[in-house]
Design a protein around this motif. Structure first.
Motif, mmCIF file in Angstrom:
data_model
loop_
_atom_site.group_PDB
_atom_site.id
_atom_site.type_symbol
_atom_site.label_atom_id
_atom_site.label_comp_id
_atom_site.label_asym_id
_atom_site.label_seq_id
_atom_site.Cartn_x
_atom_site.Cartn_y
_atom_site.Cartn_z
ATOM 1 N N ALA A 30 0.831 -1.216 0.000
ATOM 2 C CA ALA A 30 0.000 0.000 0.000
ATOM 3 C C ALA A 30 0.860 1.259 0.000
ATOM 4 N N THR A 31 0.213 2.364 -0.380
ATOM 5 C CA THR A 31 0.873 3.665 -0.338
ATOM 6 C C THR A 31 -0.034 4.678 0.366
ATOM 7 N N VAL A 32 0.611 5.663 0.994
ATOM 8 C CA VAL A 32 -0.088 6.791 1.602
ATOM 9 C C VAL A 32 0.566 8.047 1.087
ATOM 10 N N LYS A 33 -0.263 9.004 0.673
ATOM 11 C CA LYS A 33 0.239 10.311 0.245
ATOM 12 C C LYS A 33 -0.325 11.349 1.207
ATOM 13 N N ASP A 34 0.573 12.091 1.861
ATOM 14 C CA ASP A 34 0.175 13.086 2.851
ATOM 15 C C ASP A 34 1.194 14.211 2.857
ATOM 16 N N GLU A 35 0.721 15.433 2.809
ATOM 17 C CA GLU A 35 1.568 16.627 2.840
ATOM 18 C C GLU A 35 2.700 16.572 1.816
ATOM 19 N N ASN A 37 4.244 14.045 0.556
ATOM 20 C CA ASN A 37 5.137 12.890 0.658
ATOM 21 C C ASN A 37 4.364 11.605 0.414
ATOM 22 N N THR A 38 5.057 10.596 -0.117
ATOM 23 C CA THR A 38 4.450 9.289 -0.345
ATOM 24 C C THR A 38 5.202 8.251 0.474
ATOM 25 N N TYR A 39 4.437 7.411 1.151
ATOM 26 C CA TYR A 39 4.987 6.351 2.003
ATOM 27 C C TYR A 39 4.513 5.023 1.425
ATOM 28 N N ALA A 40 5.447 4.125 1.157
ATOM 29 C CA ALA A 40 5.124 2.859 0.502
ATOM 30 C C ALA A 40 5.444 1.672 1.409
ATOM 31 N N GLY A 41 4.472 0.786 1.549
ATOM 32 C CA GLY A 41 4.647 -0.418 2.352
ATOM 33 C C GLY A 41 4.224 -0.206 3.793
ATOM 34 N N ARG A 42 3.844 -1.294 4.430
ATOM 35 C CA ARG A 42 3.327 -1.212 5.803
ATOM 36 C C ARG A 42 4.315 -0.602 6.785
ATOM 37 N N GLU A 43 5.588 -0.946 6.670
ATOM 38 C CA GLU A 43 6.589 -0.428 7.615
ATOM 39 C C GLU A 43 6.692 1.093 7.518
ATOM 40 N N ALA A 44 6.747 1.609 6.292
ATOM 41 C CA ALA A 44 6.837 3.058 6.093
ATOM 42 C C ALA A 44 5.556 3.754 6.545
ATOM 43 N N ILE A 45 4.410 3.122 6.306
ATOM 44 C CA ILE A 45 3.127 3.700 6.721
ATOM 45 C C ILE A 45 3.044 3.744 8.241
ATOM 46 N N GLU A 46 3.458 2.685 8.895
ATOM 47 C CA GLU A 46 3.451 2.657 10.359
ATOM 48 C C GLU A 46 4.376 3.741 10.925
ATOM 49 N N ALA A 47 5.549 3.917 10.328
ATOM 50 C CA ALA A 47 6.498 4.940 10.786
ATOM 51 C C ALA A 47 5.931 6.337 10.574
ATOM 52 N N TRP A 48 5.318 6.597 9.399
ATOM 53 C CA TRP A 48 4.694 7.901 9.115
ATOM 54 C C TRP A 48 3.631 8.215 10.148
ATOM 55 N N TRP A 49 2.742 7.260 10.389
ATOM 56 C CA TRP A 49 1.631 7.462 11.310
ATOM 57 C C TRP A 49 2.129 7.682 12.742
ATOM 58 N N GLU A 51 5.059 8.793 13.747
ATOM 59 C CA GLU A 51 5.737 10.094 13.836
ATOM 60 C C GLU A 51 4.723 11.240 13.899
ATOM 61 N N ALA A 52 3.681 11.167 13.068
ATOM 62 C CA ALA A 52 2.652 12.210 13.079
ATOM 63 C C ALA A 52 1.921 12.234 14.419
ATOM 64 N N LYS A 53 1.621 11.064 14.966
ATOM 65 C CA LYS A 53 0.939 10.993 16.269
ATOM 66 C C LYS A 53 1.798 11.616 17.368
ATOM 67 N N ALA A 54 3.082 11.310 17.360
ATOM 68 C CA ALA A 54 3.984 11.841 18.391
ATOM 69 C C ALA A 54 4.140 13.354 18.270
ATOM 70 N N LYS A 55 4.235 13.853 17.040
ATOM 71 C CA LYS A 55 4.509 15.274 16.816
ATOM 72 C C LYS A 55 3.267 16.154 16.947
ATOM 73 N N TYR A 56 2.140 15.732 16.352
ATOM 74 C CA TYR A 56 0.962 16.587 16.256
ATOM 75 C C TYR A 56 -0.232 16.120 17.095
ATOM 76 N N GLU A 57 -0.197 14.887 17.581
ATOM 77 C CA GLU A 57 -1.306 14.305 18.347
ATOM 78 C C GLU A 57 -2.647 14.479 17.635
ATOM 79 N N PRO A 58 -2.704 14.165 16.331
ATOM 80 C CA PRO A 58 -3.957 14.364 15.606
ATOM 81 C C PRO A 58 -5.003 13.305 15.964
#
Length: 107
Positions: A30-35, A37-49, A51-58
């Motif tokens: 899978a891929t995620v596109k946000d801001e 940037n594109t994140y490909a694969g489960r490992e990259a998606i988990e890392a993106w998510w 990091e965003a949770k830690a930084k912005y608490e969305p």
């Protein structure tokens, strides 16, 4: 609000802050596109998510769902520690095989 199970799982897991369960909702390639940037694969998606949770608490609260089947768009109100909070964002999902194949998040 009626959402396909992988989309519902994405928002449920987002509230529970479970990065591993979130990654499991996505297809292996899978891929995620946000801001821009594109994140490909489960490992990259988990890392993106994570990091965003830690930084912005969305926290994303779905407001409207459009579409069924393979293409689903969800308008959500996102609150957190970021400029412009709360913001209404569109989460455009493409589904395949009972998992999220692609997610693009836009304003």
């Amino acid at each position: 609000m009626n959402m396909p199970s992988p989309v519902k799982a994405y928002f449920d897991v987002d509230r529970n802050r479970d990065a591993r369960a979130l990654a499991a909702a996505f297809a292996a390639d899978a891929t995620v596109k946000d801001e821009g940037n594109t994140y490909a694969g489960r490992e990259a998606i988990e890392a993106w998510w994570s990091e965003a949770k830690a930084k912005y608490e969305p926290v994303a609260a779905p407001l409207e769902v459009d579409g069924q089947g393979e293409a689903v768009k969800v308008l959500a109100e996102v609150t957190g520690n970021f400029p412009g909070s709360p913001a209404k964002l569109t989460f455009a999902f493409r589904l395949a095989g009972g998992r999220i194949e692609h997610l693009e998040i836009t304003q």
